[in-house]
Design an enzyme around this catalytic site. Structure first.
Site, mmCIF file in Angstrom:
data_model
loop_
_atom_site.group_PDB
_atom_site.id
_atom_site.type_symbol
_atom_site.label_atom_id
_atom_site.label_comp_id
_atom_site.label_asym_id
_atom_site.label_seq_id
_atom_site.Cartn_x
_atom_site.Cartn_y
_atom_site.Cartn_z
ATOM 1 N N GLU A 207 23.548 -24.025 35.510
ATOM 2 C CA GLU A 207 24.894 -23.867 36.062
ATOM 3 C C GLU A 207 25.439 -22.532 35.566
ATOM 4 O OE1 GLU A 207 27.113 -27.339 36.366
ATOM 5 O OE2 GLU A 207 29.052 -26.332 36.593
ATOM 6 N N ARG A 208 25.847 -21.705 36.522
ATOM 7 C CA ARG A 208 26.369 -20.358 36.213
ATOM 8 C C ARG A 208 25.334 -19.494 35.492
ATOM 9 N NH1 ARG A 208 29.771 -21.502 40.000
ATOM 10 N NH2 ARG A 208 31.124 -23.226 39.476
ATOM 11 N N GLU B 147 36.862 -32.459 35.674
ATOM 12 C CA GLU B 147 36.054 -32.132 36.852
ATOM 13 C C GLU B 147 35.107 -33.272 37.210
ATOM 14 O OE1 GLU B 147 34.380 -28.225 35.843
ATOM 15 O OE2 GLU B 147 36.152 -27.300 36.742
ATOM 16 N N ASP C 7 40.234 -20.408 32.832
ATOM 17 C CA ASP C 7 38.788 -20.567 32.962
ATOM 18 C C ASP C 7 38.038 -19.242 32.926
ATOM 19 O OD1 ASP C 7 36.326 -21.608 33.346
ATOM 20 O OD2 ASP C 7 36.644 -22.324 35.383
ATOM 21 N N GLU D 122 30.095 -15.403 34.675
ATOM 22 C CA GLU D 122 30.477 -16.140 35.886
ATOM 23 C C GLU D 122 31.555 -15.409 36.680
ATOM 24 O OE1 GLU D 122 31.916 -20.120 35.120
ATOM 25 O OE2 GLU D 122 32.460 -20.438 37.213
ATOM 26 N N HIS E 106 41.845 -15.786 39.181
ATOM 27 C CA HIS E 106 41.142 -16.780 40.012
ATOM 28 C C HIS E 106 41.242 -16.541 41.528
ATOM 29 C CE1 HIS E 106 38.584 -20.149 40.140
ATOM 30 N NE2 HIS E 106 38.975 -20.679 38.999
HETATM 31 C C1 BDP Z 1 33.859 -23.514 35.024
HETATM 32 C C2 BDP Z 1 32.582 -23.482 35.777
HETATM 33 C C3 BDP Z 1 31.927 -24.835 35.904
HETATM 34 C C4 BDP Z 1 31.851 -25.489 34.543
HETATM 35 C C5 BDP Z 1 33.235 -25.593 33.958
HETATM 36 C C6 BDP Z 1 33.235 -26.087 32.525
HETATM 37 O O1 BDP Z 1 32.829 -22.950 37.057
HETATM 38 O O2 BDP Z 1 30.656 -24.636 36.456
HETATM 39 O O3 BDP Z 1 31.267 -26.743 34.621
HETATM 40 O O4 BDP Z 1 33.839 -24.335 33.911
HETATM 41 O O5 BDP Z 1 33.400 -25.255 31.642
HETATM 42 O O6 BDP Z 1 34.028 -22.217 34.546
HETATM 43 O O7 BDP Z 1 33.106 -27.273 32.282
#
Ligand code: BDP
Length: 593
Positions: free
Chosen positions: A101-102, A223, A298, A326, A441
């Site tokens: 992921e990322r 999330e 973020d 990211e 963002h």
């Molecule tokens: C965001 C990302 C996502 C991560 C999330 C996290 O886009 O993929 O899962 O943060 O930190 O930056 O949990």
């Protein structure tokens, strides 16, 4: 003299390594140690893996201290040094299918269906050890429950065995719902005795094969991840349950404060961590650490610091930095992140934290990080975790010397000083061409590469839509987060609370983050907000153009392959910076027609 000699040794070492790996890359300080170093144990030194270097003699209390000291000697260090943080941990967002992921540098070095590449993992361990990293979380925070099955614990043990000689402990991200998701229990309620027992047994199973296992990292009720709220419990109930399971073995829980959209749905997203955690301060076990991102949103190119760090005075805290880019051009843009992290430390004193975590940018790519210069961010993370007082400049200088070599009398040192300048200016350039004046963002949906300031999808949560973050119309732009707006400024300590709250005293770099500002308002430059935006976007593009000129000048001094690979990315970055500028100025300008 010594430092020059070390630099030369280092350079030769790097060349040898480069030749061996055929990728043209030197991963700082990989390879054999010179043999003319004297090593001494001194049991009177503090017990923290520090070292003392005197000429070619390294003294330390522990074997790890000796190892760190030898690397430091190669960097040209003299004198005594001790790690500022006990916890210097990489967080890999690697999935069990090998994807990341990322991740922008190829697949996972740990996970896929084939057997482990022990040699590769050892090289990773050496690189980490050379900069003092002493822990690694092996899997994504969006954790698969399967991580805790026998099959994977066996693999974790194999990895732990390879990393151990390099002083690196392994940790795992765990899915809070695991006992239920694996079909072993009907609930994952942290106050249910069977659930508590399940985690105790799981901890025993892990420690039976990995006696020095570090502990768990948890993303809960964020999330879409499961968590204690699913059972009407608090973050403290959840974290403490895991902490109790790990405690007899000496393990820790790193519980993340990156939460939104659960209990405080609808509240300004940047406020939700404080809303959820502040009232729990004092309720966590002593082996729980709250892990928070540097900013309240973020990992944006620029954010004000996260005020959660001011609120938790009785809870141990760690900062989570994002090494993988990211939101800063991924593996395509040259952006050196140390200045951003130092900016964070100028607001949150390093003493307030017990450790640092960095979301890794490492993958199977031959150069490890996708962009050769992204290696500098991995390097900088480790160096700052060891000593957050180091300057961005010193770290970049070290990295350049170790990567491209150094000869004080040659043209190379002139080029290195120009590249140093590029690195130090690169983060501000990125802010300028992506989102100046506190914009944030406005990325394309989901993958976050490229601009989409007008982005809106009715079927997405509003806090995933770029328009929510600038709210531009024909009169104004920005979000009113003052005490008369969403109230986010009230979460800050003084003097920042008052400073950010007042549009006249709010630093312009955060202006549109904290305030809704008429397009016609004049800023300190004498320019209006609209003119100032244009100025910054153009300046960002000009900066990248000037980086490209310097890279051309560096051509004769850099090996062909690395020069070419960076060159290709540099061309992309120039185009992308223009794209950012043009899309954003077209979009925002359309309100003024
Ligand atoms: C965001 C990302 C996502 C991560 C999330 C996290 O886009 O993929 O899962 O943060 O930190 O930056 O949990």
């Amino acid at each position: 003299m010594n430092s020059l000699k070390s630099a030369v040794i280092l350079f030769l070492l790097c060349l040898a390594t480069a030749a061996r790996s055929e990728d043209g890359s030197c991963l700082w300080l990989r390879g054999e140690m010179p043999t003319d170093i004297t090593l001494q144990i001194d049991s009177t030194m503090p017990d923290d893996d520090g070292y003392r270097i005197n000429g070619r003699t390294v003294t330390a209390r522990t074997q790890m201290g000796l190892l760190y000291g030898r690397y430091a000697l190669l960097r040209g260090e003299q004198g005594e040094s001790h790690p500022f943080y006990r916890l210097r941990i990489l967080n890999h967002w690697d999935n069990l299918d090998g994807s990341i992921e990322r991740g922008y540098a190829g697949a996972s070095i740990f996970w896929d269906n084939s057997s482990l590449d022990a040699q590769l993992i050892q090289r990773y361990a050496e690189a980490c050890a050379s900069i003092g990293i002493n822990g690694t979380v092996l899997n994504n925070v969006n954790a698969s429950p399967k991580m805790l099955t026998r099959k994977y614990i066996k693999k974790v043990k194999e990895i732990a065995d390879i990393l151990r000689p390099w002083g690196i402990k392994v940790y795992l991200s765990v899915n809070f719902g695991s006992p239920k998701a694996l079909g072993e229990l009907k609930t994952a309620d942290p106050l249910d005795p069977q659930v508590r027992q399940w985690w105790q047994k799981k901890a025993e199973e892990i420690y039976a094969v990995i006696p020095d296992f570090g502990g768990f990292l948890v993303k809960a009720n964020s999330e879409g991840q499961p968590g204690p709220f699913d059972y009407g419990r608090t973050h403290a109930d959840g974290a403490n349950m895991l902490a109790d399971a790990l405690k007899p073995h000496g393990g820790i829980v790193m519980w993340r404060s990156f939460v939104y959209g659960a209990k405080h749905q609808g509240e300004d997203r940047v406020k939700q961590a404080v809303s959820e955690f502040a009232e729990l301060d004092g309720q966590f076990r002593d082996n729980v650490i709250l892990q928070s991102k540097n900013g309240p949103l973020d990992f944006q190119p620029r954010e004000p610091y996260a005020p959660i760090f001011d609120h938790m005075t009785k809870t141990a805290q760690m900062a989570e930095l994002q090494i993988t880019q990211e939101y800063l051009g991924q593996s395509k843009h040259l952006v050196y992140l140390a200045p951003m992290w130092k900016e964070f430390f100028s607001f949150v004193s390093p003493e307030r934290l017990v450790g640092i975590a960095g979301v890794a940018n490492i993958g199977l790519d031959t150069n490890w990080c996708g962009h050769h210069f992204s290696q500098a961010n991995w390097y900088a993370f480790g160096r700052l975790a060891w000593n957050p007082m180091l300057s961005s400049e010193q770290i970049a200088e070290e990295w350049l010397t170790q990567t491209f070599g150094n000869d004080s009398n040659s043209q190379l040192s002139i080029i290195n000083s120009q590249l140093l300048d590029v690195m130090l200016r690169s983060r501000e350039a990125c802010v300028d061409y992506m989102m100046p004046l506190g914009l944030h963002h406005i990325f394309k949906f989901d993958h976050h590469m490229g601009p989409d300031p007008g982005g809106f999808k009715a079927n997405y949560p509003i806090e995933w839509c770029p328009v929510y973050y600038h709210r531009a119309n024909k009169d104004s732009i920005g979000v009113d987060r003052s005490s008369t707006g969403t109230g986010a400024t009230t979460q800050y300590r003084e003097p920042y609370r008052s400073q950010y709250d007042n549009i006249d005293t709010c630093p312009e770099q955060y202006l549109l983050w904290f305030h809704r500002v008429p397009w016609t308002r004049r800023l300190s430059s004498g320019r209006t907000v609209w003119e100032e935006l244009q100025y910054h976007y153009n300046r960002g593009v000009e900066e990248v153009d000037s980086f490209a000129v310097i890279w051309q000048e560096a051509k004769p001094f850099i090996d062909k392959q690395r020069w070419q690979e960076v060159e290709e990315r540099m061309e992309f970055q120039q185009k992308d910076a223009r794209l950012w500028r043009d899309v954003c100025l077209d979009y925002f300008g359309s309100f003024l027609k």
